[in-house]
Design a protein around this motif. Structure first.
Motif, PDB file in Angstrom:
ATOM      1  N   PRO A  68      -6.231   1.802   7.566  1.00  0.00           N
ATOM      2  CA  PRO A  68      -7.004   2.118   8.767  1.00  0.00           C
ATOM      3  C   PRO A  68      -7.668   0.891   9.359  1.00  0.00           C
ATOM      4  O   PRO A  68      -8.186   0.944  10.456  1.00  0.00           O
ATOM      5  N   GLU A  95       0.816  -1.215   0.000  1.00  0.00           N
ATOM      6  CA  GLU A  95       0.000   0.000   0.000  1.00  0.00           C
ATOM      7  C   GLU A  95       0.848   1.262   0.000  1.00  0.00           C
ATOM      8  O   GLU A  95       0.527   2.240  -0.679  1.00  0.00           O
ATOM      9  N   ALA A 122       1.474   6.198  -7.158  1.00  0.00           N
ATOM     10  CA  ALA A 122       0.331   6.946  -7.680  1.00  0.00           C
ATOM     11  C   ALA A 122       0.550   8.450  -7.558  1.00  0.00           C
ATOM     12  O   ALA A 122       0.233   9.220  -8.472  1.00  0.00           O
ATOM     13  N   ILE A 149       3.597  11.363   2.800  1.00  0.00           N
ATOM     14  CA  ILE A 149       2.915  10.065   2.826  1.00  0.00           C
ATOM     15  C   ILE A 149       3.658   9.084   3.728  1.00  0.00           C
ATOM     16  O   ILE A 149       3.052   8.354   4.519  1.00  0.00           O
ATOM     17  N   ASP A 192       2.323   1.577  -3.541  1.00  0.00           N
ATOM     18  CA  ASP A 192       1.303   2.010  -4.488  1.00  0.00           C
ATOM     19  C   ASP A 192       0.952   3.482  -4.299  1.00  0.00           C
ATOM     20  O   ASP A 192       0.750   4.214  -5.272  1.00  0.00           O
ATOM     21  N   ALA A 193       0.876   3.876  -3.051  1.00  0.00           N
ATOM     22  CA  ALA A 193       0.511   5.267  -2.777  1.00  0.00           C
ATOM     23  C   ALA A 193       1.551   6.223  -3.346  1.00  0.00           C
ATOM     24  O   ALA A 193       1.216   7.219  -3.995  1.00  0.00           O
ATOM     25  N   ARG A 229      -7.416   7.783   1.407  1.00  0.00           N
ATOM     26  CA  ARG A 229      -6.496   7.565   2.527  1.00  0.00           C
ATOM     27  C   ARG A 229      -5.192   8.324   2.331  1.00  0.00           C
ATOM     28  O   ARG A 229      -4.644   8.901   3.278  1.00  0.00           O
ATOM     29  N   VAL A 230      -4.702   8.283   1.122  1.00  0.00           N
ATOM     30  CA  VAL A 230      -3.475   9.032   0.839  1.00  0.00           C
ATOM     31  C   VAL A 230      -3.706  10.510   1.136  1.00  0.00           C
ATOM     32  O   VAL A 230      -2.833  11.191   1.688  1.00  0.00           O
ATOM     33  N   LEU A 242      -4.060   5.702 -13.155  1.00  0.00           N
ATOM     34  CA  LEU A 242      -3.625   4.311 -13.021  1.00  0.00           C
ATOM     35  C   LEU A 242      -4.832   3.372 -13.026  1.00  0.00           C
ATOM     36  O   LEU A 242      -4.766   2.258 -13.548  1.00  0.00           O
ATOM     37  N   ARG A 251       0.819   5.293   8.463  1.00  0.00           N
ATOM     38  CA  ARG A 251      -0.086   4.438   9.245  1.00  0.00           C
ATOM     39  C   ARG A 251      -1.538   4.680   8.843  1.00  0.00           C
ATOM     40  O   ARG A 251      -2.397   3.809   9.007  1.00  0.00           O
ATOM     41  N   LEU A 252      -1.822   5.847   8.282  1.00  0.00           N
ATOM     42  CA  LEU A 252      -3.202   6.150   7.874  1.00  0.00           C
ATOM     43  C   LEU A 252      -3.620   5.409   6.599  1.00  0.00           C
ATOM     44  O   LEU A 252      -4.788   5.412   6.233  1.00  0.00           O
ATOM     45  N   LEU A 253      -2.653   4.821   5.926  1.00  0.00           N
ATOM     46  CA  LEU A 253      -2.984   4.142   4.666  1.00  0.00           C
ATOM     47  C   LEU A 253      -3.752   2.846   4.895  1.00  0.00           C
ATOM     48  O   LEU A 253      -4.473   2.383   4.018  1.00  0.00           O
TER      49      LEU A 253
END
Lengths: 202, 202
Positions: A200, A149, A156, A191, A152-153, B186-187, B164, A196-198
DNA sequence: GTCTATATCCCGATAGAC
DNA sequence: GTCTATCGGGATATAGAC
């Protein structure tokens, strides 16, 4: 290496076609690229390419495959120097955007070709190492999130900056590239810090 | 509203052409869209569009302008319910990605058309409200960063997830759209939380 | 504002010779 | 592996009638 010289190609027409395609895409975008014009540039018959590619799209796919390799190389090189993981990841995002800005044709072939990638498994395979580069870079700081995650974040976010850059949202020229690259790097750091917020879920 | 009926258009051909273009782009992508086929679908002569549009690209630009309006509306609507600013911004990112996933044709016309936007000032003007929507949403939590940078960062992150998604990186279908939208949201929350890192200058 | 008709151009792709 | 020749198709755009 006897490009653009005579009428006959004793060299590697396949490679020459890929070169020509990159040139053309750089000048007019993928949209304006045609097999016929690439042939004309090389001084070969418009039928010659069909000895190496089944159709137009297959050539574009070959350009995309080359793009993948260059892309990955630039990502790895760009992110090799910083010591700590977060900075490495930010450098990778910066390299991502710089690649889009400086190798526009390759980036376009890869992401704006309108190709149906499901039809080109070799292209899918060539793309994997790019994701892998992010994964590797991320593995050192996955505390608090799944590595996928986080990777990916960041990917992106970098991708968004890259495509908006090519769209003109950051202006034109060298300054625009650096601005977008810098922004992407900073967003990456943000990010990472709040990663940790990615996830939840837990 | 007498579309697809007879041979003669007594209604608004201009609007009908835009509708048809959206349909066609949805089916084959911007790349495969032609003025000629749009005419054929409507049962009018291929020369008819030239009474309303100077050329093909001008029609695509008109589609993009419509896309801007719908896009903005969806962003505003999607982000209106949450109370606190961070959640509103996250909801806006989610709406951004959902728009790309569900209104593919409009999103493509806006961002993958290969149009030279400098040639269409009305399009530039139509895009502004989208940026404005982010700006507005961000203004409540700009402590620690310039609002512009935070808005741009979130917009870029959302845009990356959206493109994406359309590229197939998140898979296909409804699930893919929701996955990408959720990730973007989330991001966004992560960026907001660490927003002070976006402006390291001070 | 729309139609018919047409001119022009370019492209993709194939067949068969060398 | 490349060439010559060609077919077929489709697109853009214009001219002139209604």
């Amino acid at each position: 290496m006897a490009r653009k010289r005579g009428r006959y190609h004793h060299g590697d027409l396949r490679e020459a076609l890929i070169d020509a395609a990159v040139e053309l895409i750089g000048e007019r975008g993928v949209r304006g690229f045609s097999l016929a014009e690439a042939s004309r540039r090389l001084g070969v018959a418009t039928s010659a390419p069909y000895a190496h590619f089944a159709d137009r799209d297959e050539l574009v796919a070959a350009v995309a495959v080359r793009a993948c390799r260059r892309f990955r190389a630039q990502l790895v090189r760009g992110s090799s120097e910083p010591r700590n993981p977060a900075d490495r990841l930010a450098a990778m995002a910066r390299a991502y955007v710089r690649f889009a800005g400086t190798q526009r044709a390759l980036f376009e072939a890869l992401f704006s070709s309108g190709l149906d990638k499901r039809r080109y498994p070799e292209l899918k395979a060539a793309e994997q190492p790019i994701d892998d580069a992010f994964q590797e870079c991320v593995s050192a700081l996955s505390n608090g999130t799944s590595p996928e995650e986080l990777a990916d974040a960041v990917e992106a976010a970098a991708h968004g900056h890259a495509t908006l850059l090519l769209d003109g949202s950051f202006g034109e020229g060298y300054r625009a590239v650096e601005l977008a690259a810098e922004r992407a790097a900073r967003v990456t750091l943000a990010i990472v810090e709040s990663r940790r917020l990615l996830t939840p879920g837990r």
